[in-house]
Design an enzyme around this catalytic site. Structure first.
Site, PDB file in Angstrom:
ATOM      1  N   ASP A  67       0.822  -1.212   0.000  1.00 48.02           N
ATOM      2  CA  ASP A  67       0.000   0.000   0.000  1.00 48.02           C
ATOM      3  C   ASP A  67       0.858   1.265   0.000  1.00 48.02           C
ATOM      4  O   ASP A  67       2.079   1.210   0.161  1.00 48.02           O
ATOM      5  CB  ASP A  67      -0.948  -0.002   1.213  1.00 48.02           C
ATOM      6  CG  ASP A  67      -0.249  -0.402   2.519  1.00 48.02           C
ATOM      7  OD1 ASP A  67       0.997  -0.371   2.562  1.00 48.02           O
ATOM      8  OD2 ASP A  67      -0.941  -0.741   3.484  1.00 48.02           O
ATOM      9  N   ASP A 136      -7.309  -2.076  14.084  1.00 48.76           N
ATOM     10  CA  ASP A 136      -8.727  -2.355  13.849  1.00 48.76           C
ATOM     11  C   ASP A 136      -8.922  -3.622  13.017  1.00 48.76           C
ATOM     12  O   ASP A 136     -10.011  -3.894  12.520  1.00 48.76           O
ATOM     13  CB  ASP A 136      -9.408  -1.155  13.172  1.00 48.76           C
ATOM     14  CG  ASP A 136      -8.745  -0.793  11.836  1.00 48.76           C
ATOM     15  OD1 ASP A 136      -7.802  -1.504  11.421  1.00 48.76           O
ATOM     16  OD2 ASP A 136      -9.163   0.205  11.220  1.00 48.76           O
ATOM     17  N   HIS A 138      -7.217  -4.295  10.210  1.00 48.85           N
ATOM     18  CA  HIS A 138      -6.951  -4.158   8.768  1.00 48.85           C
ATOM     19  C   HIS A 138      -5.679  -4.885   8.364  1.00 48.85           C
ATOM     20  O   HIS A 138      -4.762  -5.061   9.155  1.00 48.85           O
ATOM     21  CB  HIS A 138      -6.933  -2.681   8.328  1.00 48.85           C
ATOM     22  CG  HIS A 138      -5.777  -1.851   8.774  1.00 48.85           C
ATOM     23  ND1 HIS A 138      -5.924  -0.693   9.504  1.00 48.85           N
ATOM     24  CD2 HIS A 138      -4.452  -1.969   8.565  1.00 48.85           C
ATOM     25  CE1 HIS A 138      -4.738  -0.157   9.716  1.00 48.85           C
ATOM     26  NE2 HIS A 138      -3.820  -0.913   9.161  1.00 48.85           N
ATOM     27  N   GLU A 143      -9.579  -1.561   5.331  1.00 47.90           N
ATOM     28  CA  GLU A 143     -10.224  -1.236   6.601  1.00 47.90           C
ATOM     29  C   GLU A 143     -11.491  -2.073   6.801  1.00 47.90           C
ATOM     30  O   GLU A 143     -12.064  -2.581   5.828  1.00 47.90           O
ATOM     31  CB  GLU A 143     -10.601   0.254   6.610  1.00 47.90           C
ATOM     32  CG  GLU A 143      -9.408   1.198   6.552  1.00 47.90           C
ATOM     33  CD  GLU A 143      -8.695   1.337   7.909  1.00 47.90           C
ATOM     34  OE1 GLU A 143      -8.729   0.388   8.717  1.00 47.90           O
ATOM     35  OE2 GLU A 143      -8.086   2.391   8.143  1.00 47.90           O
TER      36      GLU A 143
HETATM   37  C1  GLP Z   1      -0.413   0.385   8.629  1.00 43.46           C
HETATM   38  C2  GLP Z   1      -0.103  -0.378   7.318  1.00 43.46           C
HETATM   39  C3  GLP Z   1      -0.301  -1.855   7.479  1.00 43.46           C
HETATM   40  C4  GLP Z   1       0.336  -2.289   8.782  1.00 43.46           C
HETATM   41  C5  GLP Z   1      -0.456  -1.737   9.925  1.00 43.46           C
HETATM   42  C6  GLP Z   1       0.140  -2.035  11.292  1.00 43.46           C
HETATM   43  O1  GLP Z   1      -1.497   1.217   8.544  1.00 43.46           O
HETATM   44  N1  GLP Z   1      -0.841   0.072   6.189  1.00 43.46           N
HETATM   45  O2  GLP Z   1       0.233  -2.547   6.371  1.00 43.46           O
HETATM   46  O3  GLP Z   1       0.359  -3.687   8.877  1.00 43.46           O
HETATM   47  O4  GLP Z   1      -0.722  -0.381   9.769  1.00 43.46           O
HETATM   48  O5  GLP Z   1       1.158  -1.157  11.587  1.00 43.46           O
HETATM   49  P1  GLP Z   1       2.180  -1.365  12.780  1.00 43.46           P
HETATM   50  O6  GLP Z   1       3.056  -2.495  12.361  1.00 43.46           O
HETATM   51  O7  GLP Z   1       2.935  -0.082  12.859  1.00 43.46           O
HETATM   52  O8  GLP Z   1       1.375  -1.675  13.989  1.00 43.46           O
END
Ligand code: GLP
Length: 244
Positions: A67, A136, A138, A143
């Protein structure tokens, strides 16, 4: 779905890097699906170390990322382009033309998403897709919603995601409200999936992913329908008990 309990973030990162390294050794031109966020940083660090000690070669490896924020140029320190360069690409011998990330600076949603799908189709299948888990539920930037989005698309970020990700930005208003993301269908087409989860703040959502109903309200729960998913989760993320 194979769930492995690991002691902590460090152990998770070590094992994840070893898992990815094994795939790379067996298939030196593998297409890897990569992720951003805090979770995979330790894994990338380990992969860089393996490269530095001549234990890993990225010269034939190809990558696609999950992404990118919509509206950020790749030069922005908050873009996922920048993140990948900083944490991995500039530190190993991967060819820049073999790395692919959605173009957040292009506002033409239709063509950005279609081109990315076509690209993955042409380069794929993805050998292993690395995933983190959002607070959440995702995965990538898919989402919670009323249905699973199939293909690469543009999303509005949830308030919870904006709150969780604002730590990377100077101020909350700077967090882009939209992102381009691979769809759930795109992710599910990967041959194998490696999900990493760390920390007690992910325990509740991880339990839902592993044990709750498979529902678009918890996007990560769809992984239970994939034939080859490995999860390395640390003790804090698993609470107690669950091992694989
Ligand atoms: C972000 C990314 C995801 C990631 C998630 C968790 O928004 N788009 O690909 O897995 O959040 O992030 P973190 O590893 O910082 O908890």
């Amino acid at each position: 779905m194979k769930v492995y309990k690991v002691k902590d973030y460090e152990t998770m990162s070590q094992k994840a890097a070893a898992f990815l390294a094994a795939k790379m050794i067996l298939k030196p031109d593998a297409l890897l699906g990569l992720a951003t966020g805090s979770t995979p940083i330790g894994t990338y660090k380990r992969l860089v170390e393996m490269y530095q000690t001549n234990d890993l070669d990225f010269s034939g490896i190809r990558t696609v990322n999950l992404d990118e924020y919509r509206g950020l140029p790749s030069s922005s320190p908050n873009s996922y382009h920048y993140f990948m360069k900083e944490n991995l690409f500039s530190k190993v011998n991967i060819l820049p033309e073999n790395t692919h990330i959605l173009d957040g600076s292009n506002p033409d949603t239709e063509s950005v998403c279609q081109e990315y799908e076509d690209k993955i189709e042409k380069l794929g299948p993805i050998e292993v897709q690395l995933l983190g888990l959002g607070h959440d539920g995702h995965i990538a930037f898919n989402e919670p919603g009323d249905e699973f989005a199939d293909r690469t698309h543009c999303v509005w970020l949830n308030e919870q995601t904006i709150q969780a990700n604002k730590r990377f930005f100077a101020k909350e208003q700077d967090v882009p409200r939209q992102a381009y993301t691979m769809g759930i269908g795109t992710i599910m087409k990967a041959r194998s999936i490696l999900m990493l989860v760390s920390g007690s703040q992910k325990a509740e959502i991880l339990k839902k992913v592993l044990e709750g109903p498979v529902t678009p309200k918890v996007p990560g729960s769809i992984l239970r329908f994939h034939p080859d998913v490995t999860i390395f989760a640390d003790e804090a993320a698993l609470g107690c008990g669950q091992t694989g």
